[in-house]
Design an enzyme around this catalytic site. Sequence first.
Site, PDB file in Angstrom:
ATOM      1  N   SER A   1       0.793  -1.239   0.000  1.00  0.00           N
ATOM      2  CA  SER A   1       0.000   0.000   0.000  1.00  0.00           C
ATOM      3  C   SER A   1       0.821   1.284   0.000  1.00  0.00           C
ATOM      4  CB  SER A   1      -0.949   0.020   1.202  1.00  0.00           C
ATOM      5  OG  SER A   1      -1.991  -0.892   0.996  1.00  0.00           O
TER       6      SER A   1
ATOM      7  N   LYS B   1       0.395   3.412  -2.968  1.00  0.00           N
ATOM      8  CA  LYS B   1      -0.779   4.295  -3.109  1.00  0.00           C
ATOM      9  C   LYS B   1      -0.374   5.770  -3.096  1.00  0.00           C
ATOM     10  CE  LYS B   1      -3.753   0.824  -0.946  1.00  0.00           C
ATOM     11  NZ  LYS B   1      -4.501   0.415   0.268  1.00  0.00           N
TER      12      LYS B   1
ATOM     13  N   TYR C   1      -3.851  -2.411 -10.200  1.00  0.00           N
ATOM     14  CA  TYR C   1      -3.759  -2.269  -8.740  1.00  0.00           C
ATOM     15  C   TYR C   1      -2.889  -3.368  -8.120  1.00  0.00           C
ATOM     16  CZ  TYR C   1      -5.234  -2.002  -3.864  1.00  0.00           C
ATOM     17  OH  TYR C   1      -5.249  -1.918  -2.496  1.00  0.00           O
TER      18      TYR C   1
ATOM     19  N   TYR D   1      -4.381   3.263   7.963  1.00  0.00           N
ATOM     20  CA  TYR D   1      -5.676   2.612   8.156  1.00  0.00           C
ATOM     21  C   TYR D   1      -6.307   3.082   9.468  1.00  0.00           C
ATOM     22  CZ  TYR D   1      -3.207  -0.230   4.752  1.00  0.00           C
ATOM     23  OH  TYR D   1      -2.469  -0.646   3.686  1.00  0.00           O
TER      24      TYR D   1
ATOM     25  N   VAL E   1       1.168  -3.781   3.962  1.00  0.00           N
ATOM     26  CA  VAL E   1       1.116  -5.065   4.677  1.00  0.00           C
ATOM     27  C   VAL E   1       2.334  -5.949   4.383  1.00  0.00           C
ATOM     28  CG1 VAL E   1      -1.391  -5.091   4.952  1.00  0.00           C
ATOM     29  CG2 VAL E   1      -0.358  -6.169   2.921  1.00  0.00           C
TER      30      VAL E   1
END
Length: 309
Positions: free
Chosen positions: A64, A67, A191, A243, A261
Amino acid sequence: MQDIQAIVDSIYDSMVPRLGEGKVADYIPELAKVDPNQFGIAITTVDGTTYTAGNALTPFSIQSISKVFMLTLALGKAGETVWNRVGREPSGSSFNSIVQLEHEHGIPRNPFVNAGAIVVTDIVLSGHQPREAIGELLRFVRYLADDDTISIDDTVAKSEQATGFRNFALANFMRSFGNLHHPVEYTLGVYFHQCALSMTCAQLSRAGLFLANRGRNPLTGHTVVSDRRARRINALMLTCGHYDGSGDFAYHVGLPGKSGVGGGIMAVAPGKASIAVWSPGLNKVGNSALGSQALEMLATKTGWSVFGA
């Protein structure tokens, strides 16, 4: 003048007895195979010097953290219209929650939860074939880190594609609200590949440097984004980058950051440095257990917290 190398070494020494803490992300089969007994840290200061310790030159799946780079590309492509399709508020929910998405009519809460990142990827995909969009991201990250050896781990991408049922559900759900403009398999193909970017702490700390230096990459002298945009990306990282552990990270560390992660965290000390830490074992909210501790130690030792020493 702070001795950054001495600080990095002391943080590493503190982490060695705790190697293996946390739990690796076993829901992605390829990540489940990673040896948890690893810890790396790299700091690249705004003068372009990189300081490392531990497994700082071991490539890992950034997941992530990608992103942040995709959001930067999407903002470059679509400007502020990005925010018509994705919000800017912390979610308070897990990174792959579908509940909030239904309540908010297919508009994800922020660009760093999975649903929001999938919309951002959909924006970058506009006008491209999936392969071209993946290539654009790879070129961009290589350009930021000034390193052409950075690659995508196809095995990890395939592993995610084979098990990413929740992401398929999120994407189809947003498509039903008209907030995904490309076929779901196209957007998710990009993605899954962006999440499978493989980088070392040293490479990642260099790639994030433009966010520490008002949008300009001191390694190349190129302006990547405006000062204002860099500030806003940092703001989103501070409020939404971890998160449902984002508030806790801001409380303990006080730096904009983005976790993945795979066990990596990229953090930014504005005006000072870009930092990358990696240790595969995750805490209960999915952030690197030792990485989070290391960044808290770093903020304490350097006084770099954005909230003051």
